[in-house]
Design a protein around this motif. Structure first.
Motif, PDB file in Angstrom:
ATOM      1  N   UNK A   4       0.813  -1.221   0.000  1.00  0.00           N
ATOM      2  CA  UNK A   4       0.000   0.000   0.000  1.00  0.00           C
ATOM      3  C   UNK A   4       0.851   1.277   0.000  1.00  0.00           C
ATOM      4  N   UNK A   5       2.141   1.128  -0.169  1.00  0.00           N
ATOM      5  CA  UNK A   5       3.041   2.289  -0.107  1.00  0.00           C
ATOM      6  C   UNK A   5       2.760   3.310  -1.204  1.00  0.00           C
ATOM      7  N   UNK A   6       2.541   2.844  -2.435  1.00  0.00           N
ATOM      8  CA  UNK A   6       2.416   3.765  -3.567  1.00  0.00           C
ATOM      9  C   UNK A   6       1.252   4.729  -3.417  1.00  0.00           C
ATOM     10  N   UNK A   7       0.055   4.206  -3.096  1.00  0.00           N
ATOM     11  CA  UNK A   7      -1.068   5.133  -3.037  1.00  0.00           C
ATOM     12  C   UNK A   7      -1.023   6.006  -1.789  1.00  0.00           C
ATOM     13  N   UNK A   8      -0.351   5.525  -0.718  1.00  0.00           N
ATOM     14  CA  UNK A   8      -0.162   6.358   0.465  1.00  0.00           C
ATOM     15  C   UNK A   8       0.737   7.545   0.125  1.00  0.00           C
ATOM     16  N   UNK A   9       1.816   7.269  -0.606  1.00  0.00           N
ATOM     17  CA  UNK A   9       2.714   8.340  -1.040  1.00  0.00           C
ATOM     18  C   UNK A   9       1.991   9.322  -1.953  1.00  0.00           C
ATOM     19  N   UNK A  10       1.146   8.796  -2.816  1.00  0.00           N
ATOM     20  CA  UNK A  10       0.383   9.643  -3.729  1.00  0.00           C
ATOM     21  C   UNK A  10      -0.524  10.600  -2.954  1.00  0.00           C
ATOM     22  N   UNK A  11      -1.204  10.085  -1.943  1.00  0.00           N
ATOM     23  CA  UNK A  11      -2.095  10.905  -1.135  1.00  0.00           C
ATOM     24  C   UNK A  11      -1.329  12.001  -0.408  1.00  0.00           C
ATOM     25  N   UNK A  12      -0.197  11.647   0.170  1.00  0.00           N
ATOM     26  CA  UNK A  12       0.617  12.612   0.913  1.00  0.00           C
ATOM     27  C   UNK A  12       1.178  13.680  -0.028  1.00  0.00           C
ATOM     28  N   UNK A  13       1.603  13.280  -1.226  1.00  0.00           N
ATOM     29  CA  UNK A  13       2.130  14.235  -2.209  1.00  0.00           C
ATOM     30  C   UNK A  13       1.051  15.245  -2.623  1.00  0.00           C
ATOM     31  N   UNK A  14      -0.172  14.764  -2.785  1.00  0.00           N
ATOM     32  CA  UNK A  14      -1.259  15.670  -3.155  1.00  0.00           C
ATOM     33  C   UNK A  14      -1.579  16.638  -2.017  1.00  0.00           C
ATOM     34  N   UNK A  15      -1.409  16.206  -0.774  1.00  0.00           N
ATOM     35  CA  UNK A  15      -1.599  17.118   0.357  1.00  0.00           C
ATOM     36  C   UNK A  15      -0.660  18.316   0.217  1.00  0.00           C
ATOM     37  N   UNK A  16       0.593  18.049  -0.166  1.00  0.00           N
ATOM     38  CA  UNK A  16       1.584  19.127  -0.329  1.00  0.00           C
ATOM     39  C   UNK A  16       1.179  20.056  -1.470  1.00  0.00           C
ATOM     40  N   UNK A  17       0.712  19.517  -2.573  1.00  0.00           N
ATOM     41  CA  UNK A  17       0.291  20.337  -3.707  1.00  0.00           C
ATOM     42  C   UNK A  17      -0.861  21.261  -3.314  1.00  0.00           C
ATOM     43  N   UNK A  18      -1.821  20.715  -2.574  1.00  0.00           N
ATOM     44  CA  UNK A  18      -2.972  21.504  -2.138  1.00  0.00           C
ATOM     45  C   UNK A  18      -2.540  22.582  -1.150  1.00  0.00           C
TER      46      UNK A  18
END
Length: 204
Positions: free
Chosen positions: A110-124
């Motif tokens: 589940x690492x990939x989608x967790x990283x994706x979610x966290x990266x989008x938090x930074x963008x927002x």
């Protein structure tokens, strides 16, 4: 009939959870309409676990976004609602990362989608800082805000329909109950300490 009764109960639970989330947003500016319309289908709305709690926040954020679009110029309502949105999104993202994604990241599946979610938090977060630094009364502010809204709605739809579903498969019932407690505690602390950063993005 038992199945039909359960379906009605589930629908009522989802409706009540959504209404309560919108009411929390409305409390910030009672005179502004909160027209969020239909929301993406999710199995978690109204659930007593961490995912249900996260969706409750998402619905609150959907309402705040819709309410800001109802405001005009550099008004007190726009400023109040935007400041609440910034504090809400920053606190929600930080608490979500601490309660949910920090654990999910430990599982290679589940690492990939967790990283994706966290990266989008930074963008927002960067988009919020850009908006906070700009003149709220300018014609371009609402256009930029619409971009933030589109990005955030896409982000939470992915979480509700894909990322939470995948995470749930790798977590025990005890995990998700405990995660809700952690989220509640961290969200309160993070919101109390949230600051509104102002930083213009050099690239759109």
């Amino acid at each position: 009939m038992p199945g039909h009764t359960q379906e009605i109960t589930t629908t009522r639970r989802e409706r009540d959870a959504k209404a309560q989330a919108i009411a929390k947003a409305k409390a910030v500016a009672p005179n502004i309409a909160a027209r969020i319309g239909s929301t993406p289908k999710t199995t978690f709305r109204g659930d007593p676990d961490v995912f249900g709690r996260l969706v409750e926040d998402h619905d609150r954020h959907r309402a705040l976004l819709a309410m800001i679009e109802e405001t005009h110029g550099d008004s007190e309502d726009r400023r109040t609602l935007f400041e609440e949105l910034v504090r809400e999104l920053k606190a929600h993202a930080a608490a979500e990362e601490q309660a949910l994604w920090s654990s999910v990241l430990r599982d290679p599946a589940t690492t990939d989608f967790a990283r994706h979610a966290v990266a989008e938090h930074k963008e927002i977060d960067d988009m919020l800082a850009d908006l906070a630094a700009r003149d709220m009364g300018s014609p371009g502010w609402l256009r930029r805000f619409a971009g933030l809204k589109e990005e955030y709605l896409h982000h939470i739809r992915e979480e509700e329909q894909e990322q939470f579903v995948a995470a749930e498969e790798h977590l025990s019932a005890t995990d998700v109950r405990h995660m809700r407690q952690v989220f509640e505690r961290r969200k309160k602390a993070e919101k109390a300490n949230a600051t509104i950063e102002k930083k213009i993005k050099l690239k759109d």
